[in-house]
Motif scaffolding. Structure first.
Motif, short mmCIF file in Angstrom:
data_model
loop_
_atom_site.label_atom_id
_atom_site.label_comp_id
_atom_site.label_asym_id
_atom_site.label_seq_id
_atom_site.Cartn_x
_atom_site.Cartn_y
_atom_site.Cartn_z
N LYS A 124 24.03 40.68 42.60
CA LYS A 124 23.44 39.43 43.08
C LYS A 124 23.99 38.32 42.20
CE LYS A 124 18.98 40.46 45.14
NZ LYS A 124 17.54 40.24 45.06
N GLY A 125 24.93 37.58 42.75
CA GLY A 125 25.59 36.52 42.00
C GLY A 125 27.03 36.45 42.44
N ASP A 126 27.75 35.51 41.87
CA ASP A 126 29.15 35.31 42.22
C ASP A 126 30.06 36.17 41.35
OD1 ASP A 126 28.39 33.43 44.11
OD2 ASP A 126 28.57 31.75 42.71
N ILE A 127 31.24 36.46 41.88
CA ILE A 127 32.25 37.19 41.13
C ILE A 127 33.54 36.38 41.14
CG2 ILE A 127 33.64 39.30 40.98
CD1 ILE A 127 31.38 40.81 42.35
N GLU A 128 34.12 36.21 39.96
CA GLU A 128 35.42 35.56 39.82
C GLU A 128 36.41 36.63 39.39
OE1 GLU A 128 37.33 32.99 36.34
OE2 GLU A 128 35.78 31.87 37.44
N VAL A 129 37.50 36.78 40.14
CA VAL A 129 38.47 37.84 39.86
C VAL A 129 39.78 37.23 39.35
CG1 VAL A 129 39.73 39.81 40.82
CG2 VAL A 129 37.44 39.26 41.67
N ASN A 130 40.15 37.64 38.12
CA ASN A 130 41.35 37.16 37.45
C ASN A 130 42.31 38.31 37.14
OD1 ASN A 130 40.18 34.47 37.11
ND2 ASN A 130 38.87 35.43 35.60
N ALA A 131 42.33 39.33 37.99
CA ALA A 131 43.17 40.51 37.73
C ALA A 131 43.48 41.21 39.04
CB ALA A 131 42.46 41.46 36.77
N ASN A 132 44.53 42.00 39.03
CA ASN A 132 44.91 42.79 40.20
C ASN A 132 44.02 44.02 40.35
OD1 ASN A 132 47.18 41.46 41.43
ND2 ASN A 132 48.34 41.97 39.59
N GLY A 133 43.93 44.51 41.59
CA GLY A 133 43.32 45.81 41.86
C GLY A 133 41.81 45.84 41.90
N PHE A 134 41.14 44.71 42.11
CA PHE A 134 39.67 44.69 42.18
C PHE A 134 39.21 45.46 43.42
CE2 PHE A 134 35.75 42.53 43.68
CZ PHE A 134 34.93 42.83 42.60
N VAL A 135 38.16 46.31 43.24
CA VAL A 135 37.66 47.12 44.35
C VAL A 135 36.14 47.08 44.40
CG1 VAL A 135 37.49 49.48 45.28
CG2 VAL A 135 39.62 48.73 44.20
#
Length: 193
Positions: free
Chosen positions: A144-155
């Motif tokens: 519950k909340g936001d996600i910031e992705v700064n990398a490859n391969g997030f799943v």
């Protein structure tokens, strides 16, 4: 006294071995070896070292440390939890903690029985989860909340995100999988560049 504490921690880790197995997906064949490794580590390291490397907990401070660059390849919660500030997932880790294995990191928001049937899923409430670790996999449960992705391969693997997912580059979004095993995002999925 110190040896007694270490032995007690080793016994606790062995009992928690089924939880470590719970954090394993069907493709993970050596989950039980992870608990054996953890127990072995507990018997050889100091009490302070063992406590600082804990990766299975219902305490936000332990989970936050476990997700940091000083943490572990696998982090598991054992109950719902709420963070008051953003949490950063940092560092490079390898599957099963083996440097010879692929880069991989797992955040398990569930428990399961000995037959690997999911028995409970947990909710982690956080203003923002900032992902800087490559191949970070959130398995089951709810963010519950936001996600910031700064990398490859997030799943997202069976996990639900009640918030937005923002990638800081198109490359990161292109390398991500957001719908494995029924995973979903209720908010917007965007690229901020």
């Amino acid at each position: 006294m110190k040896k007694t504490k270490i032995t007690l921690l080793a016994a606790t880790l062995l009992m928690g071995g089924s939880l470590l197995a719970a954090c394993s997906s069907d493709s993970d064949t050596s989950a039980s070896s992870s608990s054996e490794t953890a127990a072995s580590t507990a018997t050889t390291e100091s009490t302070d070292d063992v406590v600082s490397t804990a990766s299975i907990s219902d305490q936000t401070s332990v989970i936050e440390t476990a997700l940091s660059a000083d943490g572990n390849w696998i982090v598991a919660v054992t109950d719902d939890m709420t963070f008051d500030a953003d949490v950063t997932v940092d560092g490079e880790f390898h599957d099963k903690g083996d440097d010879a294995s692929d880069i991989y990191r797992k955040f398990a928001l569930y428990s399961q029985d000995e037959d690997r049937n999911v028995t409970a899923e947990y909710t982690v409430t956080v203003p923002k989860l900032v992902v800087n670790s490559e191949n970070f996999n959130i398995v089951h449960g709810v963010i519950k909340g936001d996600i910031e992705v700064n990398a490859n391969g997030f799943v997202l693997n069976g996990a639900k995100v009640e918030g937005n997912v923002t990638f800081t580059s198109q490359e990161f979004q292109d390398s991500a999988t957001l719908d494995e095993d029924g995973a979903s995002v209720t908010g917007d999925v965007t690229v901020s560049e």
